[in-house]
Enzyme design. Structure first.
Site, PDB file in Angstrom:
ATOM      1  N   VAL A 115      42.711  35.217  56.419  1.00 32.57           N
ATOM      2  CA  VAL A 115      42.808  36.270  55.393  1.00 32.57           C
ATOM      3  C   VAL A 115      42.959  37.644  56.042  1.00 32.57           C
ATOM      4  CG1 VAL A 115      41.416  34.914  53.773  1.00 32.57           C
ATOM      5  CG2 VAL A 115      40.273  36.601  55.241  1.00 32.57           C
ATOM      6  N   HIS A 131      44.345  31.159  51.559  1.00 35.64           N
ATOM      7  CA  HIS A 131      43.008  31.641  51.198  1.00 35.64           C
ATOM      8  C   HIS A 131      43.030  33.137  50.858  1.00 35.64           C
ATOM      9  CE1 HIS A 131      41.285  28.009  53.599  1.00 35.64           C
ATOM     10  NE2 HIS A 131      41.638  27.668  52.380  1.00 35.64           N
ATOM     11  N   CYS A 163      48.554  44.461  33.264  1.00 37.62           N
ATOM     12  CA  CYS A 163      48.158  43.638  32.111  1.00 37.62           C
ATOM     13  C   CYS A 163      46.718  43.876  31.657  1.00 37.62           C
ATOM     14  CB  CYS A 163      48.355  42.156  32.449  1.00 37.62           C
ATOM     15  SG  CYS A 163      47.048  41.471  33.467  1.00 37.62           S
TER      16      CYS A 163
END
Ligand code: ZN
Length: 261
Positions: A115, A131, A163
């Site tokens: 990550v 991940h 959104c």
């Protein structure tokens, strides 16, 4: 392994790469360790030192996203240490060799379990971070990603500008499903893959572990790059026993000289 048998293994791996139609790589913590990022488990591991994160991390986030975010941006504690270590780390010759293989049109796609953003910083383009990426945030509703440093943390949890969904760190928490867009990309590419480099990972954490197994079961070639034997070793046609920062640049040279021959 003697020097000559290691040179043979590198040449054999290079031949597989050249002869395959769709080469992928899967990387894990080992390649990041060479950039100074401690692994999660094992001696000196972050979780060994600070305790494992809760197995129901995603559930906890959903129940109290504000508290989860506050924990995340807490200036002390394991999150902060991981953040600082990642910010200070630089891509190593292993990351750079994978970029070179991509530039040479040998490597078509890469799946990383890391990550730390080091593959992108090195310049890798065709990449799925299974991940997540700790330098990004992700809307749990529409899956839009945003740079963490551009995400306003004045109100927690942050809200998606597209959104109005809830935004979390992109890193996949325990108990959190792999984001469907990433998982689909991994599956589609693995379906085409006939040769996979398995680098710095014991390939035991699912769902990532399923991809090399699928390549092997469909008759593809697995090439391991790892200083240590692992559970995937018996499935590999070639094992390059050494750090990826040492082995991968040699592999790039071997491909170049075979192609030039
Ligand atoms: Zn959204």
């Amino acid at each position: 392994m003697s020097e000559s048998s290691q040179a043979e293994a590198i040449e054999q791996a290079a031949r597989f790469l050249i002869e395959s139609r769709y080469v992928m790589a899967m990387t894990g913590a080992g390649i990041s360790v060479e950039s100074g990022i401690p692994p999660f488990r094992g001696p000196g591991g972050l979780w060994t030192t600070y305790g494992e994160p809760p197995m129901n991390g995603y559930q906890r986030f959903l129940e109290n996203p504000k508290a989860a975010w506050e924990e995340r941006i807490n200036p002390t504690g394991p999150s902060a240490i991981l953040r600082e270590t990642v910010a200070a780390a630089e891509p190593n010759p292993g990351h750079e060799a994978l970029v070179a293989l991509e530039d040479m049109d040998i490597l078509q796609f890469m799946i990383t379990q890391n990550v730390d953003n080091l593959h992108r910083r090195a310049g890798s383009r065709n990449l799925a971070e299974i991940h997540g990426n700790s330098t990004l945030t992700r809307c749990i509703q529409c899956a839009s990603r945003y740079p963490l440093e551009e995400t306003s943390l004045d109100v927690l949890p942050p809200v998606c500008p597209k959104c109005n969904g809830m935004v979390k760190i992109d890193t996949v928490a325990f108990g959190e499903p792999i984001p469907p867009d990433v998982l689909a990309q991994c599956q589609q590419t693995t379906n085409r893959c006939d040769c996979m480099l398995v680098i710095g990972t014991s390939a035991t954490v699912f769902p990532a572990a399923a991809f090399p197994i699928q390549v092997c079961e469909s008759g593809g070639v697995l090439i391991e790059v790892n200083p240590y034997e692992s559970d995937i070793t018996p499935l590999c046609m070639v094992s390059l026993r050494g750090p990826s920062g040492d082995m991968l640049p040699q592999l790039v040279s071997a491909v170049q000289s075979l192609r030039g021959a």
